[in-house]
Write a protein that holds these residues in place. Structure first.
Motif, PDB file in Angstrom:
ATOM      1  N   ALA A  11       0.832  -1.203   0.000  1.00 15.19           N
ATOM      2  CA  ALA A  11       0.000   0.000   0.000  1.00 15.19           C
ATOM      3  C   ALA A  11       0.868   1.256   0.000  1.00 15.19           C
ATOM      4  CB  ALA A  11      -0.874   0.000   1.258  1.00 15.19           C
ATOM      5  N   ALA A  12       0.250   2.369  -0.299  1.00 20.25           N
ATOM      6  CA  ALA A  12       0.914   3.667  -0.141  1.00 20.25           C
ATOM      7  C   ALA A  12       0.941   3.994   1.349  1.00 20.25           C
ATOM      8  CB  ALA A  12       0.152   4.738  -0.908  1.00 20.25           C
ATOM      9  N   ILE A  13       2.140   4.070   1.920  1.00 24.66           N
ATOM     10  CA  ILE A  13       2.308   4.365   3.347  1.00 24.66           C
ATOM     11  C   ILE A  13       2.795   5.805   3.484  1.00 24.66           C
ATOM     12  CG2 ILE A  13       3.572   3.754   5.457  1.00 24.66           C
ATOM     13  CD1 ILE A  13       1.712   1.511   4.608  1.00 24.66           C
ATOM     14  N   ARG A  14       2.050   6.595   4.234  1.00 29.24           N
ATOM     15  CA  ARG A  14       2.389   8.022   4.348  1.00 29.24           C
ATOM     16  C   ARG A  14       2.676   8.459   5.787  1.00 29.24           C
ATOM     17  NH1 ARG A  14      -1.933   7.651   0.822  1.00 29.24           N
ATOM     18  NH2 ARG A  14      -1.515   8.251  -1.326  1.00 29.24           N
ATOM     19  N   SER A  15       2.539   7.534   6.744  1.00 32.40           N
ATOM     20  CA  SER A  15       2.835   7.876   8.149  1.00 32.40           C
ATOM     21  C   SER A  15       3.909   6.928   8.660  1.00 32.40           C
ATOM     22  CB  SER A  15       1.591   7.698   9.021  1.00 32.40           C
ATOM     23  OG  SER A  15       0.575   8.536   8.577  1.00 32.40           O
ATOM     24  N   CYS A  62       7.784  23.019  -1.460  1.00 36.19           N
ATOM     25  CA  CYS A  62       7.402  22.810  -2.875  1.00 36.19           C
ATOM     26  C   CYS A  62       6.209  21.859  -2.948  1.00 36.19           C
ATOM     27  CB  CYS A  62       8.561  22.201  -3.671  1.00 36.19           C
ATOM     28  SG  CYS A  62       9.938  23.316  -3.933  1.00 36.19           S
ATOM     29  N   TYR A  63       6.286  20.781  -2.175  1.00 35.95           N
ATOM     30  CA  TYR A  63       5.198  19.800  -2.191  1.00 35.95           C
ATOM     31  C   TYR A  63       3.898  20.444  -1.708  1.00 35.95           C
ATOM     32  CZ  TYR A  63       2.781  15.343  -1.690  1.00 35.95           C
ATOM     33  OH  TYR A  63       1.873  14.308  -1.828  1.00 35.95           O
ATOM     34  N   GLN A  64       4.000  21.215  -0.629  1.00 37.92           N
ATOM     35  CA  GLN A  64       2.793  21.800  -0.021  1.00 37.92           C
ATOM     36  C   GLN A  64       2.093  22.756  -0.985  1.00 37.92           C
ATOM     37  OE1 GLN A  64       4.745  23.239   3.449  1.00 37.92           O
ATOM     38  NE2 GLN A  64       4.936  21.176   4.283  1.00 37.92           N
ATOM     39  N   VAL A 165       5.775   5.637  -0.067  1.00 36.38           N
ATOM     40  CA  VAL A 165       4.847   6.120  -1.081  1.00 36.38           C
ATOM     41  C   VAL A 165       5.628   6.815  -2.191  1.00 36.38           C
ATOM     42  CG1 VAL A 165       4.423   8.329   0.119  1.00 36.38           C
ATOM     43  CG2 VAL A 165       2.706   7.450  -1.467  1.00 36.38           C
ATOM     44  N   MET A 166       5.131   6.621  -3.402  1.00 35.78           N
ATOM     45  CA  MET A 166       5.654   7.317  -4.570  1.00 35.78           C
ATOM     46  C   MET A 166       4.763   8.530  -4.785  1.00 35.78           C
ATOM     47  SD  MET A 166       7.371   7.504  -7.374  1.00 35.78           S
ATOM     48  CE  MET A 166       7.115   8.740  -8.634  1.00 35.78           C
ATOM     49  N   THR A 167       5.333   9.706  -4.932  1.00 36.48           N
ATOM     50  CA  THR A 167       4.497  10.892  -5.138  1.00 36.48           C
ATOM     51  C   THR A 167       4.980  11.705  -6.347  1.00 36.48           C
ATOM     52  OG1 THR A 167       5.767  12.471  -3.809  1.00 36.48           O
ATOM     53  CG2 THR A 167       4.229  11.055  -2.618  1.00 36.48           C
ATOM     54  N   THR A 168       4.011  12.346  -6.999  1.00 40.32           N
ATOM     55  CA  THR A 168       4.366  13.178  -8.160  1.00 40.32           C
ATOM     56  C   THR A 168       3.843  14.609  -8.039  1.00 40.32           C
ATOM     57  OG1 THR A 168       2.431  12.295  -9.285  1.00 40.32           O
ATOM     58  CG2 THR A 168       4.546  11.299  -9.838  1.00 40.32           C
ATOM     59  N   VAL A 169       3.072  14.885  -7.000  1.00 42.49           N
ATOM     60  CA  VAL A 169       2.535  16.243  -6.830  1.00 42.49           C
ATOM     61  C   VAL A 169       3.653  17.284  -6.955  1.00 42.49           C
ATOM     62  CG1 VAL A 169       1.709  17.800  -5.012  1.00 42.49           C
ATOM     63  CG2 VAL A 169       0.432  15.730  -5.537  1.00 42.49           C
ATOM     64  N   ILE A 170       4.795  17.000  -6.386  1.00 38.82           N
ATOM     65  CA  ILE A 170       5.901  17.953  -6.355  1.00 38.82           C
ATOM     66  C   ILE A 170       6.418  18.309  -7.754  1.00 38.82           C
ATOM     67  CG2 ILE A 170       7.758  16.243  -6.139  1.00 38.82           C
ATOM     68  CD1 ILE A 170       8.992  18.180  -4.011  1.00 38.82           C
ATOM     69  N   PRO A 202      -0.007  -2.267   6.424  1.00 43.67           N
ATOM     70  CA  PRO A 202      -0.765  -2.023   5.188  1.00 43.67           C
ATOM     71  C   PRO A 202      -2.185  -2.550   5.282  1.00 43.67           C
ATOM     72  CG  PRO A 202       1.381  -2.938   4.689  1.00 43.67           C
ATOM     73  CD  PRO A 202       1.247  -2.945   6.173  1.00 43.67           C
ATOM     74  N   LYS A 203      -3.095  -1.780   4.698  1.00 42.48           N
ATOM     75  CA  LYS A 203      -4.496  -2.192   4.722  1.00 42.48           C
ATOM     76  C   LYS A 203      -4.788  -3.059   3.487  1.00 42.48           C
ATOM     77  CE  LYS A 203      -5.918   2.165   2.448  1.00 42.48           C
ATOM     78  NZ  LYS A 203      -4.893   2.183   1.493  1.00 42.48           N
ATOM     79  N   ARG A 204      -6.002  -3.572   3.479  1.00 43.11           N
ATOM     80  CA  ARG A 204      -6.446  -4.294   2.293  1.00 43.11           C
ATOM     81  C   ARG A 204      -6.621  -3.279   1.169  1.00 43.11           C
ATOM     82  NH1 ARG A 204      -9.589  -8.891   0.757  1.00 43.11           N
ATOM     83  NH2 ARG A 204     -11.215  -8.285  -0.713  1.00 43.11           N
ATOM     84  N   SER A 206      -7.829  -1.507  -2.278  1.00 43.97           N
ATOM     85  CA  SER A 206      -9.046  -1.431  -3.078  1.00 43.97           C
ATOM     86  C   SER A 206      -8.650  -1.253  -4.546  1.00 43.97           C
ATOM     87  CB  SER A 206      -9.861  -0.239  -2.580  1.00 43.97           C
ATOM     88  OG  SER A 206     -10.730   0.200  -3.581  1.00 43.97           O
ATOM     89  N   ARG A 207      -8.959  -2.227  -5.370  1.00 38.49           N
ATOM     90  CA  ARG A 207      -8.603  -2.150  -6.790  1.00 38.49           C
ATOM     91  C   ARG A 207      -9.740  -2.714  -7.642  1.00 38.49           C
ATOM     92  NH1 ARG A 207      -5.055   0.342  -4.512  1.00 38.49           N
ATOM     93  NH2 ARG A 207      -2.792   0.107  -4.799  1.00 38.49           N
ATOM     94  N   LYS A 208      -9.775  -2.278  -8.922  1.00 42.72           N
ATOM     95  CA  LYS A 208     -10.790  -2.795  -9.839  1.00 42.72           C
ATOM     96  C   LYS A 208     -10.576  -4.282 -10.086  1.00 42.72           C
ATOM     97  CE  LYS A 208     -11.186   1.513 -12.380  1.00 42.72           C
ATOM     98  NZ  LYS A 208     -10.768   2.259 -13.574  1.00 42.72           N
TER      99      LYS A 208
END
Ligand SMILES: Cc1cc2nc3c(=O)[nH]c(=O)nc-3n(C[C@H](O)[C@H](O)[C@H](O)COP(=O)(O)O)c2cc1C
Length: 229
Positions: A11-15, A62-64, A165-170, A202-204, A206-208
């Motif tokens: 999962a995407a882990i952010r904490s 920059c990210y913010q 987590v992989m991020t691209t907002v920045i 990591p949680k379960r 959710s995917r198509k």
């Protein structure tokens, strides 16, 4: 852990906990991630491990500010910076200046400067064979030589008992990030990865279902697949 289980649960882990990640552990992660595929095996990724607090803070800023642009799109019910249905982008769909002035608190963005590991990922542009260049629409192919590597980083981190987590907002702030990290023009900012010891497991995910995105013979053909779960 079995490969299939890892693929289904990364999962995407952010904490992250405050536990430090030693360089040796990070090096093992990159050492495994480097076996990612890329077009022509040119391995166009470049990675900066950002340790200096002042740089971390500047990157978090920059990210913010980019996050503000991102969430403002969501508030308008828009997919941020999405091209139109023909794959073209005619410019911002919202007032970006106004968006940048409006605070958008976010746990990950607001704590970014102190993540245990901060990696900034660049792509070496002249190494990219971008086979969909010149098609008059948003290009997709170039990123395919970078993002398998970044996912490998997340998988290898998982193997080390870490998450991330992989991020691209920045990437909205590419010019500033390139200045900060002293990038030449030949590099494009591809993202920022944060890694550390997850606060929560990591949680379960959710995917198509397969049948929701796979068809037989034609895009309007019958759905392929009946497995669920
Ligand atoms: C190309 C790409 C860009 C992403 N950019 C961001 C980002 O800027 N910020 C963020 O918090 N997460 C970002 N993510 C993480 C996604 O939000 C996450 O993978 C998705 O929501 C699925 O989360 P899950 O695996 O926990 O279900 C990105 C993921 C990818 C693959």
């Amino acid at each position: 852990m079995e490969l299939r289980e890892v693929m289904r649960t990364t999962a995407a882990i952010r904490s992250f906990s405050t536990e430090e990640v030693e360089d040796a552990r990070l090096e093992r992660i990159l050492e495994t991630a480097r076996f990612a595929p890329s077009g022509g095996n040119r391995q166009p990724w470049r990675v900066v491990v950002v340790k200096e607090p002042s740089l971390r803070s500047a990157l978090a800023e920059c990210y913010q500010v980019a996050w503000r642009e991102y969430t403002a799109h969501l508030a308008h019910g828009l997919v941020p910076f999405a091209p139109d249905a023909t794959g073209r982008w005619e410019g911002p769909a919202i007032d970006l200046e106004a968006a940048r002035r409006k605070e958008a608190p976010n746990q990950f963005a607001d704590n970014l400067a102190s993540v245990p590991v901060m990696l900034v990922l660049f792509a070496h542009l002249p190494s990219l064979a971008v086979l969909d260049n010149g098609l008059g629409r948003q290009s997709i192919v170039g990123g395919g030589s970078i993002y398998p590597f970044s996912h490998n980083v997340l998988l290898a981190a998982r193997d080390e008992g870490l998450g991330g987590v992989m991020t691209t907002v920045i990437c909205r702030e590419e010019r500033r990030v390139k200045e900060l990290l002293r990038s030449g023009p030949e590099l494009a900012l591809a993202g920022l990865l944060a890694l550390g010891v997850p606060v929560r497991q990591p949680k379960r995910l959710s995917r198509k279902q397969v049948a929701e995105f796979t068809t037989i013979d034609r895009l309007d053909g019958p759905a392929f697949g009946s497995l669920g779960g």
